[in-house]
Every structure is written in structure tokens, then in C-alpha cells.
Design a protein around this motif. Structure first.
Motif, PDB file in Angstrom:
ATOM      1  N   VAL A  82      -1.474  -6.041  -5.070  1.00 55.29           N
ATOM      2  CA  VAL A  82      -0.487  -5.353  -4.561  1.00 55.29           C
ATOM      3  C   VAL A  82       0.743  -6.230  -4.106  1.00 55.29           C
ATOM      4  N   GLU A  83       0.517  -6.238  -3.271  1.00 58.85           N
ATOM      5  CA  GLU A  83       0.416  -7.628  -1.967  1.00 58.85           C
ATOM      6  C   GLU A  83       1.325  -8.147  -3.415  1.00 58.85           C
ATOM      7  N   ILE A  84       0.496  -9.402  -4.338  1.00 60.12           N
ATOM      8  CA  ILE A  84       1.144  -9.777  -5.330  1.00 60.12           C
ATOM      9  C   ILE A  84       2.608  -9.172  -6.313  1.00 60.12           C
ATOM     10  N   LEU A  85       2.253  -8.040  -6.328  1.00 60.45           N
ATOM     11  CA  LEU A  85       3.088  -7.145  -6.668  1.00 60.45           C
ATOM     12  C   LEU A  85       4.427  -6.692  -6.323  1.00 60.45           C
ATOM     13  N   TRP A  86       3.977  -6.439  -5.315  1.00 60.52           N
ATOM     14  CA  TRP A  86       5.276  -6.454  -4.693  1.00 60.52           C
ATOM     15  C   TRP A  86       5.789  -7.528  -4.356  1.00 60.52           C
ATOM     16  N   ALA A  87       6.067  -8.653  -4.278  1.00 58.92           N
ATOM     17  CA  ALA A  87       6.255  -9.857  -4.326  1.00 58.92           C
ATOM     18  C   ALA A  87       7.026 -10.362  -5.362  1.00 58.92           C
ATOM     19  N   GLU A  88       6.987  -9.469  -6.198  1.00 59.80           N
ATOM     20  CA  GLU A  88       7.918  -9.429  -7.583  1.00 59.80           C
ATOM     21  C   GLU A  88       8.632  -8.611  -7.972  1.00 59.80           C
ATOM     22  N   ASN A  89       8.698  -7.446  -6.923  1.00 62.91           N
ATOM     23  CA  ASN A  89       9.406  -5.814  -6.882  1.00 62.91           C
ATOM     24  C   ASN A  89       9.157  -4.931  -7.657  1.00 62.91           C
ATOM     25  N   VAL A  90       7.699  -5.375  -8.735  1.00 63.37           N
ATOM     26  CA  VAL A  90       6.955  -3.765  -8.378  1.00 63.37           C
ATOM     27  C   VAL A  90       6.131  -3.251  -7.306  1.00 63.37           C
ATOM     28  N   LEU A  91       7.238  -2.298  -7.155  1.00 59.09           N
ATOM     29  CA  LEU A  91       6.415  -1.797  -5.684  1.00 59.09           C
ATOM     30  C   LEU A  91       5.029  -0.716  -6.359  1.00 59.09           C
ATOM     31  N   ALA A  92       4.433  -0.553  -6.347  1.00 59.14           N
ATOM     32  CA  ALA A  92       2.842  -0.032  -7.330  1.00 59.14           C
ATOM     33  C   ALA A  92       2.775   0.345  -6.182  1.00 59.14           C
ATOM     34  N   ARG A  93       2.012   1.485  -6.004  1.00 55.77           N
ATOM     35  CA  ARG A  93       1.194   2.861  -4.818  1.00 55.77           C
ATOM     36  C   ARG A  93       0.052   2.673  -4.958  1.00 55.77           C
ATOM     37  N   ARG A  94      -0.225   2.837  -3.816  1.00 52.58           N
ATOM     38  CA  ARG A  94      -1.974   2.951  -3.348  1.00 52.58           C
ATOM     39  C   ARG A  94      -2.319   4.398  -3.305  1.00 52.58           C
ATOM     40  N   TYR A  95      -1.583   5.537  -4.699  1.00 52.02           N
ATOM     41  CA  TYR A  95      -1.878   6.673  -4.382  1.00 52.02           C
ATOM     42  C   TYR A  95      -3.293   6.952  -4.383  1.00 52.02           C
ATOM     43  N   PHE A  96      -4.311   8.038  -3.249  1.00 50.52           N
ATOM     44  CA  PHE A  96      -4.145   8.448  -2.064  1.00 50.52           C
ATOM     45  C   PHE A  96      -4.386   7.649  -0.561  1.00 50.52           C
ATOM     46  N   TYR A  97      -4.326   6.573  -0.973  1.00 48.11           N
ATOM     47  CA  TYR A  97      -5.317   5.617   0.765  1.00 48.11           C
ATOM     48  C   TYR A  97      -4.786   6.190   1.452  1.00 48.11           C
ATOM     49  N   PRO A  98      -5.147   6.021   2.765  1.00 45.87           N
ATOM     50  CA  PRO A  98      -6.447   5.943   2.574  1.00 45.87           C
ATOM     51  C   PRO A  98      -7.624   6.957   2.593  1.00 45.87           C
ATOM     52  N   GLY A  99      -6.749   8.577   2.049  1.00 42.04           N
ATOM     53  CA  GLY A  99      -7.433   9.657   1.729  1.00 42.04           C
ATOM     54  C   GLY A  99      -7.151  10.301   3.212  1.00 42.04           C
ATOM     55  N   CYS A 100      -7.484  11.211   2.876  1.00 43.01           N
ATOM     56  CA  CYS A 100      -6.093  12.724   3.944  1.00 43.01           C
ATOM     57  C   CYS A 100      -7.514  12.730   5.160  1.00 43.01           C
ATOM     58  N   HIS A 101      -9.003  12.204   5.786  1.00 42.60           N
ATOM     59  CA  HIS A 101     -10.002  12.263   6.229  1.00 42.60           C
ATOM     60  C   HIS A 101      -9.478  11.093   7.172  1.00 42.60           C
ATOM     61  N   ARG A 102      -8.901   9.937   6.714  1.00 38.18           N
ATOM     62  CA  ARG A 102      -8.701   8.639   7.279  1.00 38.18           C
ATOM     63  C   ARG A 102      -7.298   8.908   7.654  1.00 38.18           C
ATOM     64  N   MET A 103      -6.061   9.999   7.502  1.00 39.21           N
ATOM     65  CA  MET A 103      -4.992  10.380   8.158  1.00 39.21           C
ATOM     66  C   MET A 103      -4.957  11.774   9.618  1.00 39.21           C
ATOM     67  N   GLU A 104      -4.328  11.952  10.621  1.00 34.34           N
ATOM     68  CA  GLU A 104      -3.917  12.140  11.618  1.00 34.34           C
ATOM     69  C   GLU A 104      -3.336  14.076  11.142  1.00 34.34           C
ATOM     70  N   PRO A 105      -4.256  14.768  11.327  1.00 33.42           N
ATOM     71  CA  PRO A 105      -4.892  15.002  12.935  1.00 33.42           C
ATOM     72  C   PRO A 105      -6.533  15.069  12.356  1.00 33.42           C
ATOM     73  N   TYR A 106      -6.674  14.699  10.809  1.00 38.19           N
ATOM     74  CA  TYR A 106      -8.164  15.190  10.472  1.00 38.19           C
ATOM     75  C   TYR A 106      -8.424  13.960  11.151  1.00 38.19           C
TER      76      TYR A 106
END
Ligand SMILES: Cc1ncc(COP(=O)(O)O)c(C=O)c1O
Length: 409
Positions: A318-342
Motif C-alpha cells: 500500500v505504501e508503494i502504491l500511495w507513492a505512485e499516487n494510487v490510493l489503494a485502501r485497506r477496507y476494512f482494517y483493522p476491523g470494528c473490534h479494534r476501533m472505539e468504542p468497541y
């Protein structure tokens, strides 16, 4: 856009970015602009801008016909549609959901003090694993919300069986699955109700928007009341409600988009076929497949990186692609359980979610739709091939001290 042959050609190692402009994973489809403007002029002339106007009514009928259900209730967005469907279905206590989804699925429950109980996914489909669902049921469980992740249908038969004999409500977050089918039946008609998203990032959009579809007359009637403050007529509120109405301009966009639906899907499918061809046989990089015997919208181009084979991580790619202006996305990192408030509520949820944790670290979404043409896809695939086929050398250079000061993607 030129072909990159050597690692030094990669932008992360000092080469020129492959794309001058930032390339997002999608670009909103607008269909026939003249038809849209005609409709907008028409609704302005009519001065009926919202409150169940003629375009909303026509839009609801068109969606219900397309999906093959009795009722479609258009809503201002899918998050509010989920909230209303959850409330109208009488869910309370605990509801079983995947963590491998957009945060709105969980928030729609927690927003109304219902606990989302995160359940692991099937390693083959990445959708709710019915065996795990059964293990998560407690006396407080009132329902299950399946998510047709990336438009690939859940195991609707097994989930229906479980819901039936455990006396649970079954809803689907079908935000990704408009235009998809399962065993020839359109998504939208499964469970007690399903919810679509027509957000601008979806291949078919109404700017913001969503809909609940159902064959249940009583549920449909409650949802209709709830999306309009509970008004059953002038000066007559019979239910608790909110403001979930879709506007006429959104419905005008939806009606116009529906006229080009096949074209939108054809573009996605053509892109999918090209990506498949160009990435074929790549060790450790697998493009997520769709069942081409079913109707699919092909709106997500998901690449899975198996680091044990590639020696390079998804995040490094992903980092390499972003440097090329390809804004690849990590859907759905990191998972809801790793986001607040969960993550604060359930700090150890990950222990019960091994497949979710694994997949969330391995997948990335690539540009598709009209965001990218055939040359663009060729360029993206050339970069991915160059990186994966030289993964050891790339990794060593990425981890070398000279690059240590680079910004994270
Ligand atoms: C799985 C899922 N559910 C719900 C939503 C929320 O949709 P909306 O933006 O229409 O509220 C999204 C949006 O991307 C989604 O991906």
C-alpha cells in the motif's frame, strides 16, 4: 503512465510517480447528465423538494421491482436505514454482527444501546461464519445482521435456519450488494429486511442515500412511519421516529443512475477481468473472485496479499502504491473490534476473531469504475508485479535506514 522495469523506477525509491493525479479507488458515477438536469428542473418547477415526493415514490417502486420485493423504503443514507430497520425489527440486548465490515454496521446498533457481538468470518467467503454465529448466541441475543461483504452474498440459507430455530431476527447490511444475486434471487429479499447504501462512493449512488427492502408488510409500515418522525397523517404521530427521508434531488439522481446501471456494472466487470488477466499467477497476490454465474456488481477490486509467500506485507505494498499516487485502501482494517468504542468495551475480542484479524491485515482495494481506464489498470498491475516478483529486494530497501524517515502511507 510508463512501464516500470527496475526497482529504481518505483516512486518510493526515487522514480517519478506513475500517476500525476491522485487515483482514488472509485469515482462517483453520474449517468446521463442531461436526464439528471431535466429531472432537477422538473422538481424545482414542481417545488416538491422532499417529503415523499413523486421521484422518491417512483424510485422506491423501481428498486422494489428490480430486487423483486414487496416494499422498498428510500432513506437519507444506509446508516440511518440500518438504525431504523434495527429499531423497527425490535432488536435489543445483543446482536451478532461481523467485525469485518464498515463501522456503520456496529454503530447503528451501539447508537441505540444495543451491543454488537462481533463474530468471526468464514475463511472461504469472508462473510459471517454460521458455525461461529451459533456459538455467540446468548439469552440476550435478539438478532443477527449479516453483511454481504464486497457484494458477495452471505450464507443466507444457514443464517435463515439459525435465525428460525433460535427465534432471532435476521437483517442484512447489503450496502455493497445492490445488483447482486444469490442462486438467481436478488439480494434485497433475504432475511427480515436488507439495507442498501447509495452513497456517492458506491457504484450506484443518490449522492447520499440508502433503502430498506422487505417482504414483511408490518415491518415496512413501521419503517415508513419511523423515517418520517412517526407521522401517520397530518397532526397525528403514532410512533417514535426520526428524520430519515430521502430528498427528491437524491431520488432524481437514483432514477437517472438506474438507467445506466448495466453500463456501470459492465465497466466494473471489464476492469475486474483485466485485473484478473494481468495479475494471474502472481505468487502470494490473489484477486478476490466473484461468482460469475450470479449477478454481480464487481464494484470492489480486492487484492489479498499472503505475506508468507510474498515476503512483503500488504501495508508495504500500500505504501508503494500511495507513492505512485494510487490510493489503494485497506477496507476494512483493522476491523470494528479494534476501533472505539468497541476496543475499549471488548479489549480481548480479537481472541475470538482469528480469521477477521488475518483477513483485515491482508486485503487492499484497488481503483476501479470510471476512476481508472485500461492503461491505468495495466500500469497498476505492472507496479504490483514488479514489487511482488522482486519482493525480497523491495523489502530490504524499504527496511533500509535511508528510507526510515519516509512518511507512512
Ligand atoms: C458495509 C457498510 N455498511 C454501511 C455503510 C453506511 O452507508 P452510508 O454511507 O450510506 O450511511 C457502508 C458505507 O460505506 C458500508 O460499507
Amino acid at each position: 503512465m510508463s512501464t516500470k522495469h527496475r526497482l529504481n523506477d518505483l516512486a518510493i525509491f526515487g522514480g517519478a510517480p506513475a500517476f500525476q493525479e491522485k487515483l482514488h479507488v472509485g469515482r462517483p458515477n453520474i449517468g446521463n447528465r442531461e436526464r439528471l438536469l431535466e429531472r432537477i428542473n422538473d422538481l424545482l418547477d414542481r417545488r416538491w423538494l422532499t417529503n415523499n415526493g413523486p421521484y422518491v415514490q417512483e424510485f422506491e417502486q423501481r428498486i422494489a421491482d428490480l430486487v423483486g420485493v414487496k416494499h422498498c423504503i428510500a432513506v437519507c443514507n444506509a446508516t440511518v436505514a440500518l438504525e431504523i430497520a434495527i429499531r423497527a425489527a425490535g432488536l435489543a440486548g445483543e446482536v451478532i454482527v461481523p467485525s469485518m465490515t464498515f463501522i456503520a454496521t456496529a454503530h447503528a446498533l451501539q447508537w441505540q444501546q444495543i451491543t454488537p457481538v462481533f463474530c468471526d468470518i468464514d475463511p472461504k467467503t469472508y462473510n459471517l461464519d454460521p458455525c461461529r454465529v451459533e456459538e455467540m448466541i446468548t439469552p440476550r441475543t435478539t438478532g443477527i445482521i449479516g453483511v454481504h461483504l464486497w457484494g458477495r452474498p452471505c450464507d443466507v440459507e444457514r443464517l435463515a435456519e439459525i435465525a428460525c430455530y433460535r427465534n432471532l431476527k435476521l437483517l442484512y447490511d447489503a450496502a455493497h450488494a445492490f445488483g447482486c444475486s444469490y442462486k438467481g434471487r436478488m439480494i434485497g429479499g433475504f432475511g427480515d429486511a436488507e439495507v442498501f447504501s447509495f452513497h456517492a462512493t458506491k457504484f450506484f449512488n443518490t449522492f447520499e442515500g440508502g433503502a430498506v427492502t422487505t417482504n414483511d408488510d408490518d415491518l415496512a409500515a413501521r419503517i415508513r412511519l419511523m423515517k418520517n418522525f412517526g407521522f401517520a397523517g397530518y397532526d397525528n404521530v403514532t410512533y417514535i421516529g426520526t428524520n430519515g427521508k430521502m430528498t427528491e434531488v437524491s431520488a432524481a439522481m437514483g432514477l437517472t443512475g438506474l438507467e445506466s446501471l448495466d453500463e456501470f456494472i459492465a465497466i466494473n466487470q471489464r476492469n475486474y477481468t483485466q485485473y484478473q488477466r494481468e495479475l494471474e499467477g502472481l505468487p502470494g497476490g490473489y484477486l478476490l473472485t466473484y461468482d460469475e454465474t450470479e449477478k454481480c456488481n464487481y464494484q470492489y477490486l480486492v487484492l489479498e496479499i499472503d505475506e508468507t509467500v510474498t515476503q512483503i506485507s500488504r501495508d508495504q505494498l500500500v505504501e508503494i502504491l500511495w507513492a505512485e499516487n494510487v490510493l489503494a485502501r485497506r477496507y476494512f482494517y483493522p476491523g470494528c473490534h479494534r476501533m472505539e468504542p468497541y476496543r475499549s468495551y471488548f479489549p480481548h475480542a480479537g481472541l475470538l476473531l482469528p480469521e477477521t484479524e488475518k483477513v483485515a491485515k491482508r486485503v487492499l482495494s484497488l481503483p476501479t469504475g470510471t476512476a481508472v481506464g485500461q492503461d491505468g489498470i495495466r500500469t497498476i498491475c505492472n507496479i504490483i508485479r514488479l514489487v511482488l516478483l522482486n519482493a525480497n529486494a523491495v523489502r530490504m530497501r524499504l527496511e533500509s535506514p535511508e528510507l526510515a524517515t519516509r512518511k507512512p502511507a
